[in-house]
Design a protein around this motif. Structure first.
Motif, mmCIF file in Angstrom:
data_model
loop_
_atom_site.group_PDB
_atom_site.id
_atom_site.type_symbol
_atom_site.label_atom_id
_atom_site.label_comp_id
_atom_site.label_asym_id
_atom_site.label_seq_id
_atom_site.Cartn_x
_atom_site.Cartn_y
_atom_site.Cartn_z
ATOM 1 N N GLN A 42 0.848 -1.191 0.000
ATOM 2 C CA GLN A 42 0.000 0.000 0.000
ATOM 3 C C GLN A 42 0.883 1.241 0.000
ATOM 4 O OE1 GLN A 42 -3.603 0.431 2.617
ATOM 5 N NE2 GLN A 42 -2.473 2.196 3.411
ATOM 6 N N ILE A 43 0.728 2.049 -1.046
ATOM 7 C CA ILE A 43 1.501 3.281 -1.185
ATOM 8 C C ILE A 43 0.581 4.454 -0.868
ATOM 9 C CG2 ILE A 43 2.913 4.668 -2.743
ATOM 10 C CD1 ILE A 43 3.106 2.062 -4.500
ATOM 11 N N THR A 44 0.969 5.267 0.097
ATOM 12 C CA THR A 44 0.156 6.413 0.517
ATOM 13 C C THR A 44 0.917 7.697 0.230
ATOM 14 O OG1 THR A 44 -0.904 5.122 2.265
ATOM 15 C CG2 THR A 44 -1.003 7.524 2.462
ATOM 16 N N ASN A 45 0.264 8.623 -0.434
ATOM 17 C CA ASN A 45 0.892 9.885 -0.808
ATOM 18 C C ASN A 45 0.507 10.980 0.174
ATOM 19 O OD1 ASN A 45 1.939 12.145 -1.999
ATOM 20 N ND2 ASN A 45 1.009 11.820 -4.015
ATOM 21 N N ASP A 46 1.321 11.135 1.208
ATOM 22 C CA ASP A 46 1.139 12.208 2.179
ATOM 23 C C ASP A 46 2.142 13.330 1.960
ATOM 24 O OD1 ASP A 46 -0.968 10.953 3.451
ATOM 25 O OD2 ASP A 46 0.276 10.014 4.992
ATOM 26 N N SER A 47 2.683 13.397 0.742
ATOM 27 C CA SER A 47 3.753 14.356 0.470
ATOM 28 C C SER A 47 3.274 15.798 0.463
ATOM 29 C CB SER A 47 4.397 14.037 -0.877
ATOM 30 O OG SER A 47 3.496 14.304 -1.946
ATOM 31 N N GLY A 48 1.999 16.013 0.135
ATOM 32 C CA GLY A 48 1.501 17.372 -0.012
ATOM 33 C C GLY A 48 1.877 18.009 -1.331
ATOM 34 N N ARG A 49 2.539 17.261 -2.194
ATOM 35 C CA ARG A 49 2.953 17.783 -3.493
ATOM 36 C C ARG A 49 1.882 17.476 -4.538
ATOM 37 N NH1 ARG A 49 8.195 19.457 -3.332
ATOM 38 N NH2 ARG A 49 8.320 19.522 -5.603
ATOM 39 N N SER A 50 1.775 18.366 -5.536
ATOM 40 C CA SER A 50 0.703 18.227 -6.516
ATOM 41 C C SER A 50 1.103 17.440 -7.761
ATOM 42 C CB SER A 50 0.215 19.618 -6.957
ATOM 43 O OG SER A 50 1.285 20.353 -7.541
ATOM 44 N N GLU A 51 2.411 17.223 -7.955
ATOM 45 C CA GLU A 51 2.851 16.536 -9.169
ATOM 46 C C GLU A 51 2.424 15.072 -9.157
ATOM 47 O OE1 GLU A 51 6.879 18.444 -7.803
ATOM 48 O OE2 GLU A 51 5.045 17.767 -6.806
ATOM 49 N N PRO A 52 2.314 14.474 -10.340
ATOM 50 C CA PRO A 52 2.065 13.042 -10.392
ATOM 51 C C PRO A 52 3.250 12.265 -9.812
ATOM 52 C CG PRO A 52 2.561 13.885 -12.581
ATOM 53 C CD PRO A 52 2.390 15.077 -11.694
ATOM 54 N N VAL A 53 2.944 11.098 -9.270
ATOM 55 C CA VAL A 53 3.966 10.217 -8.702
ATOM 56 C C VAL A 53 4.074 8.976 -9.572
ATOM 57 C CG1 VAL A 53 4.575 8.762 -6.719
ATOM 58 C CG2 VAL A 53 3.615 11.039 -6.342
ATOM 59 N N TYR A 54 5.315 8.555 -9.819
ATOM 60 C CA TYR A 54 5.564 7.329 -10.573
ATOM 61 C C TYR A 54 6.327 6.353 -9.688
ATOM 62 C CZ TYR A 54 4.341 10.476 -14.362
ATOM 63 O OH TYR A 54 3.684 11.391 -15.160
ATOM 64 N N VAL A 55 5.920 5.082 -9.759
ATOM 65 C CA VAL A 55 6.481 4.045 -8.901
ATOM 66 C C VAL A 55 7.065 2.943 -9.784
ATOM 67 C CG1 VAL A 55 5.962 2.330 -7.112
ATOM 68 C CG2 VAL A 55 4.807 4.561 -7.082
ATOM 69 N N TYR A 56 8.169 2.361 -9.328
ATOM 70 C CA TYR A 56 8.833 1.278 -10.058
ATOM 71 C C TYR A 56 9.217 0.176 -9.081
ATOM 72 C CZ TYR A 56 9.678 5.122 -13.372
ATOM 73 O OH TYR A 56 9.539 6.199 -14.204
ATOM 74 N N ASP A 57 9.050 -1.067 -9.486
ATOM 75 C CA ASP A 57 9.488 -2.213 -8.702
ATOM 76 C C ASP A 57 10.493 -2.979 -9.555
ATOM 77 O OD1 ASP A 57 9.863 -4.315 -6.984
ATOM 78 O OD2 ASP A 57 7.810 -5.085 -7.105
ATOM 79 N N LEU A 58 11.775 -2.826 -9.240
ATOM 80 C CA LEU A 58 12.857 -3.367 -10.063
ATOM 81 C C LEU A 58 13.735 -4.287 -9.228
ATOM 82 C CD1 LEU A 58 14.079 0.022 -11.612
ATOM 83 C CD2 LEU A 58 12.137 -1.388 -12.357
ATOM 84 N N GLY A 59 14.214 -5.375 -9.825
ATOM 85 C CA GLY A 59 15.113 -6.232 -9.071
ATOM 86 C C GLY A 59 15.381 -7.549 -9.742
#
Length: 399
Positions: A42-59
């Motif tokens: 579960q990813i929660t965006n409490d950053s307060g920033r308005s830009e879009p967020v991009y997530v990556y799962d690499l390994g």
């Protein structure tokens, strides 16, 4: 329980892939394991920033040893062949949660990293050796002006190990967590109120060139502070930053003995260090020399490598880990019995790892991975459970 530690990323010039961020050494796969092939994150965006967020799962997929990425459903995709010069990697970005929202993805049995970026997607490339990780200490790295960060994890049949790390840099803040089989939740990585700006203020006010670690965008946005290792490597931090302390340590143990007890569960295993000229020799209980270290420089201290190399063995590696922690925390002069786990005397010398000092001082629970062996004495920001129900990644405010 498997031993874990964080690893720093390879320099961009190495053009090589990491096998994974968090290592789980000696973790046997159990045929009767209760850990499913994927678990929810579960990813929660409490950053307060308005830009879009991009997530990556690499390994690295642990079942096959292949390197690749996972989509939002946890499905594995192997990287295609790379080139020389590096070729663009497939777009592995997952759209992250909007401000104030949460989004749940699934993460597979990987040893790898979960990246997140604000405003722009990260630029990943592939060489013939695998994935090129972002290396923003290089001013020509295409990710240099992107605000981003990453967490490291291993999920295998023995459980989940998930950390927050500042080994390479201090940047966009986040916390990690795991829900245990009993329903309880463990978390780490949250900053104190005002901790983000407070960290940068501490570096700016610290004499000795530490403010040189801070990187900003042309519009004035503070992006990150490089680790002191990269600061020394790039010239942003003076190469003699630790010389005075190292000199005093060498002088002290020319006439006294440094006792290292590297294994908490083996208190009878001790090694004894004495300096002779430019070398510190360690002997065992019989008086036989088991390993020796040349006088380290700041590069070796901050990176826990080179003159403080730590092979994955039972003697030199454990001693080196202990020395590295003692040098970074500046406890070797105040305590001849190492490792020192009291924390009261950490970073108290005028010559110390000021970056690590500032990081730990601003963590809500005091825990961090501010250098590679910050897990010595259990000071690391790591959550673990052998039967994880759910993982958490919380993007915190930049304030």
């Amino acid at each position: 329980m498997p031993h874990t530690r964080t690893r720093r990323a390879l320099p961009l010039a190495a053009a090589a892939a990491l096998v994974g961020g968090v290592l789980a050494v000696g973790a046997p796969d159990r045929a009767d394991a209760a850990v499913p092939d994927t678990i929810p994150l579960q990813i929660t965006n409490d950053s307060g920033r308005s830009e879009p967020v991009y997530v990556y799962d690499l390994g690295t997929q642990l079942s096959s040893g292949q390197q690749g990425w996972a989509d939002a459903d946890g499905a594995f995709h192997a990287w295609p062949a790379g080139g020389n010069p590096p070729t663009p990697a497939p777009d592995a970005a997952i759209d992250g949660p909007a401000p104030g929202q949460s989004k749940t993805i699934r993460i597979p049995k990987f040893s790898g990293r979960i990246y997140f970026s604000y405003g722009r997607k990260l630029d990943f490339r592939l060489t013939t050796g695998g994935l090129v990780q972002p290396a923003v200490q290089n001013p020509s790295d295409p990710n240099r002006d992107i605000l981003f960060n990453w967490s490291e994890y291993t999920l295998n049949d023995s459980g989940l190990w998930l950390n927050s790390t500042q080994v390479d840099m201090f940047s966009a803040p986040y916390a990690v967590g795991v829900q245990r089989s009993d329903g309880g939740v463990s978390t780490t990585g949250h900053l104190k109120s005002g901790g983000y700006t407070g960290f940068f203020d501490a570096l700016r006010s610290q004499s000795g060139g530490w403010s040189g670690l801070i990187q900003t965008r042309s519009d004035g946005t503070v992006l990150r502070a490089l680790s002191p290792l990269y600061g020394v490597e790039t010239g942003a931090l003076p190469a003699n930053a630790m010389d005075d302390y190292v000199d005093r340590v060498w002088q002290k143990y020319t006439t006294s003995t440094l006792t290292v007890t590297p294994f908490g569960d083996r208190p009878d295993t001790k090694y004894y260090g004495r300096v002779s000229g430019d070398v510190m020799n360690f002997t065992d209980g019989s008086g036989a020399v088991v390993t020796s270290f040349r006088k380290p420089d700041a590069d070796s201290v901050f990176g826990c490598h080179k003159l403080l190399d730590a092979p994955n063995d039972t003697v030199r590696g454990p001693i080196s880990r202990t020395l590295c922690a003692g040098f970074n925390r500046s406890t070797l002069l105040i305590n001849p019995n190492q490792p020192d786990t009291s924390t009261a005397g950490f970073y108290e010398d005028a010559v110390t790892n000021q970056y690590a000092r500032a990081v730990h001082a601003r963590m809500a629970d005091g825990k961090a991975y501010a250098f590679a062996f910050d897990d010595v004495g259990n000071q690391e920001s790591l959550v673990h459970d052998d039967s994880p129900q759910q993982a958490y990644l919380t993007l915190d405010p930049l304030s």
